[in-house]
Design an enzyme around this catalytic site. Structure first.
Site, PDB file in Angstrom:
ATOM      1  N   LYS A   1      -9.373   8.282   2.965  1.00  0.00           N
ATOM      2  CA  LYS A   1      -9.814   6.850   3.022  1.00  0.00           C
ATOM      3  C   LYS A   1     -11.238   6.791   3.326  1.00  0.00           C
ATOM      4  O   LYS A   1     -11.988   5.763   3.134  1.00  0.00           O
ATOM      5  CB  LYS A   1      -9.001   5.837   3.327  1.00  0.00           C
ATOM      6  CG  LYS A   1      -7.595   5.647   2.515  1.00  0.00           C
ATOM      7  CD  LYS A   1      -6.887   4.646   3.320  1.00  0.00           C
ATOM      8  CE  LYS A   1      -5.559   4.540   2.508  1.00  0.00           C
ATOM      9  NZ  LYS A   1      -4.576   5.597   2.816  1.00  0.00           N
TER      10      LYS A   1
ATOM     11  N   CYS B   1       0.978  -1.188   0.129  1.00  0.00           N
ATOM     12  CA  CYS B   1       0.081   0.093   0.067  1.00  0.00           C
ATOM     13  C   CYS B   1       0.729   1.372   0.069  1.00  0.00           C
ATOM     14  O   CYS B   1       0.150   2.345  -0.257  1.00  0.00           O
ATOM     15  CB  CYS B   1      -1.042  -0.062   1.199  1.00  0.00           C
ATOM     16  SG  CYS B   1      -2.008  -1.485   1.177  1.00  0.00           S
TER      17      CYS B   1
ATOM     18  N   HIS C   1      -9.875   2.238   0.403  1.00  0.00           N
ATOM     19  CA  HIS C   1      -8.546   2.120   0.335  1.00  0.00           C
ATOM     20  C   HIS C   1      -7.968   1.413  -1.120  1.00  0.00           C
ATOM     21  O   HIS C   1      -8.001   0.239  -1.260  1.00  0.00           O
ATOM     22  CB  HIS C   1      -7.873   1.122   1.518  1.00  0.00           C
ATOM     23  CG  HIS C   1      -6.201   0.897   1.439  1.00  0.00           C
ATOM     24  ND1 HIS C   1      -5.633   1.646   0.815  1.00  0.00           N
ATOM     25  CD2 HIS C   1      -5.703   0.234   2.286  1.00  0.00           C
ATOM     26  CE1 HIS C   1      -4.289   1.252   1.130  1.00  0.00           C
ATOM     27  NE2 HIS C   1      -4.417   0.507   2.054  1.00  0.00           N
TER      28      HIS C   1
ATOM     29  N   GLU D   1      -0.286   4.708  13.499  1.00  0.00           N
ATOM     30  CA  GLU D   1      -0.068   5.922  12.842  1.00  0.00           C
ATOM     31  C   GLU D   1       0.026   7.022  13.948  1.00  0.00           C
ATOM     32  O   GLU D   1       0.574   8.073  14.025  1.00  0.00           O
ATOM     33  CB  GLU D   1      -0.755   6.192  11.796  1.00  0.00           C
ATOM     34  CG  GLU D   1      -0.566   7.514  10.763  1.00  0.00           C
ATOM     35  CD  GLU D   1      -1.124   7.421   9.540  1.00  0.00           C
ATOM     36  OE1 GLU D   1      -0.904   8.417   8.647  1.00  0.00           O
ATOM     37  OE2 GLU D   1      -2.041   6.634   9.134  1.00  0.00           O
TER      38      GLU D   1
ATOM     39  N   PHE E   1       1.835  -3.487   3.863  1.00  0.00           N
ATOM     40  CA  PHE E   1       2.240  -4.858   4.245  1.00  0.00           C
ATOM     41  C   PHE E   1       3.836  -5.017   4.001  1.00  0.00           C
ATOM     42  O   PHE E   1       4.232  -4.527   3.119  1.00  0.00           O
ATOM     43  CB  PHE E   1       1.317  -5.921   3.597  1.00  0.00           C
ATOM     44  CG  PHE E   1       0.178  -6.422   4.249  1.00  0.00           C
ATOM     45  CD1 PHE E   1      -0.445  -5.270   5.147  1.00  0.00           C
ATOM     46  CD2 PHE E   1      -0.768  -7.087   3.613  1.00  0.00           C
ATOM     47  CE1 PHE E   1      -1.829  -5.664   5.659  1.00  0.00           C
ATOM     48  CE2 PHE E   1      -2.102  -7.201   4.016  1.00  0.00           C
ATOM     49  CZ  PHE E   1      -2.447  -6.699   5.104  1.00  0.00           C
TER      50      PHE E   1
END
Length: 415
Positions: free
Chosen positions: A335, A163, A340, A314, A401
């Protein structure tokens, strides 16, 4: 000395609009791009909704004979690129030997792979695959076809970092220009991931929200009831250009990209470090390269996918880095509106940052009804409605990931 890099063209196809102006308008309005899945029958899936691209007709961008050779992720790429190239006023006067393309995707031609393998399984042992199976599927084909279409002879390749993929593309292109290797780079990312394999795979990993009965409120970053992300699809394209090259041709300059950061959590295959270690370091790198301090940052477009672990990680990174300067900082998660877009997320969210800096507008985080009390109380998540305020500097955060963290920093252009 490193050369300065500016933004001179934008293009997109995404769940909020098939052009930049529509996208920006709907972001400001807090428009929700989520709805029931229409691309296949989802009744047997745990998740039955997504943020799909609407009213997309590839014939508006491509010849019919070209379409059959391309996966949908490549069609989205070429559509977004066409708007970007037109916006940048790209023509034969550009030195095409010094213009390149880096295009990102997280999973490439998954629709093609799914269709071809299922067709083989359903029709016996005779291997009747399409002659375009491999070229439609491989992740680098979008960058290859963009360079072919426009005659771009500079560096051309694909980036894959889950991502964080399209922010990785932006980062690499920025360095290519700032080091003087090229004059301009077309960058971006695309994803066509509303497929049975993608939805089923992310369901199996328990990453997607399964809030089918109220899907429009399912993407709720930072909310105390967040329970997984909502799949999105589409593409974003950005023209990065060396400042002198842009000035000589009288280009419209949206903003300047002044720094990037790229790190790894080195922690876990899918989970972010609990304290956001990698993301904090990437933000520090981007701010440092721009010769700024955390106090100078006005806005962060958060990666925030609406997962319990990722959002909190985050938030911790932001809390630890910005500390006493949190009061002057706005954070929002778009988002909540687009879903996403996986490998394309960084591109369409960089566009948000660029337009926020250009227009002094911060889009909202919708669906955020009750902020999780685990977040620092001084973090301003810009709930529900846009905010009009001066935005000199904006950060675009992405996490993937594998532990990838990539951040781009945009600021107002000043000669």
């Amino acid at each position: 000395m490193k050369k300065r890099v500016v933004i001179t063209g934008l293009g997109t196809v995404n769940p909020l609009g098939n052009d930049v102006n529509t996208y920006w308008k709907n972001l400001q309005l807090g428009t929700n791009g989520c709805g029931p899945i229409t691309k296949f029958d989802p009744q047997n899936f745990k998740t039955q909704f997504a943020c799909e691209v609407k009213n997309f007709n590839p014939l508006d961008y491509l010849e019919k004979k070209e379409i059959r050779k391309m996966d949908l992720f490549t069609q989205y790429a070429l559509a977004a690129t066409q708007e970007c190239m037109d916006d940048a006023r790209f023509d034969d006067t550009w030195g095409k030997d010094r213009v390149g393309v880096i295009w990102a995707t997280g999973i490439g031609g998954i629709q093609t792979f799914e269709e071809q393998v299922m067709d083989f399984c359903e029709n016996g042992e005779v291997p009747r695959f399409s002659p375009f199976f491999i070229t439609r599927m491989i992740p680098n084909m979008a960058s290859g076809l963009i360079s072919i279409r426009y005659g771009l002879k500079g560096i051309s390749h694909a980036t894959v970092s889950a991502c964080a993929s399209s922010n990785t593309a932006i980062s690499e292109a920025f360095h290519q220009i700032s080091l003087g290797n090229v004059d301009a780079m077309l960058v971006g990312g695309s994803e066509a991931s509303v497929t049975r394999a993608a939805i089923g795979g992310f369901n199996a990993s328990r990453a997607l929200s399964t809030q089918n009965e109220a899907c429009q409120s399912a993407s709720k970053p930072f909310d105390t009831t967040r329970n997984g992300f909502v799949m999105g699809e589409g593409a974003g394209a950005i023209m990065l250009e060396e400042l002198d090259h842009a000035m000589k041709r009288g280009a419209t300059i949206y903003a300047e990209i002044a720094g990037v950061g790229a790190t790894s959590d080195a922690y876990h295959m899918t989970a972010s470090h609990p304290e956001g270690r990698g993301l904090r370091l990437a933000m520090e790198q981007a701010i440092s390269e721009a010769r700024l301090t955390p106090k100078d940052v006005d806005y962060i477009n958060a990666h925030a996918t609406s997962t319990p672990v990722g959002d909190l990680s985050e938030g911790k990174a932001i809390e630890h880095l910005f500390g006493e300067y949190l009061d002057g900082l706005h954070v929002s998660a778009t988002k909540s509106m687009t879903g996403h877009l996986l490998g394309a997320a960084g591109a369409i969210e960089a566009i948000v940052c660029i337009l926020a800096v250009r227009n002094d507008i911060i889009p909202p985080t919708i669906n955020l009804e009750e902020v999780d009390p685990q977040f620092h109380p001084q973090i301003n998540f810009t709930q529900k409605e846009k905010v009009q305020k001066p935005v000199e500097v904006a950060l675009s955060n992405t996490v993937g990931f594998g532990g990838h963290s990539v951040v781009s920093l945009f600021r107002k252009f000043r000669e």
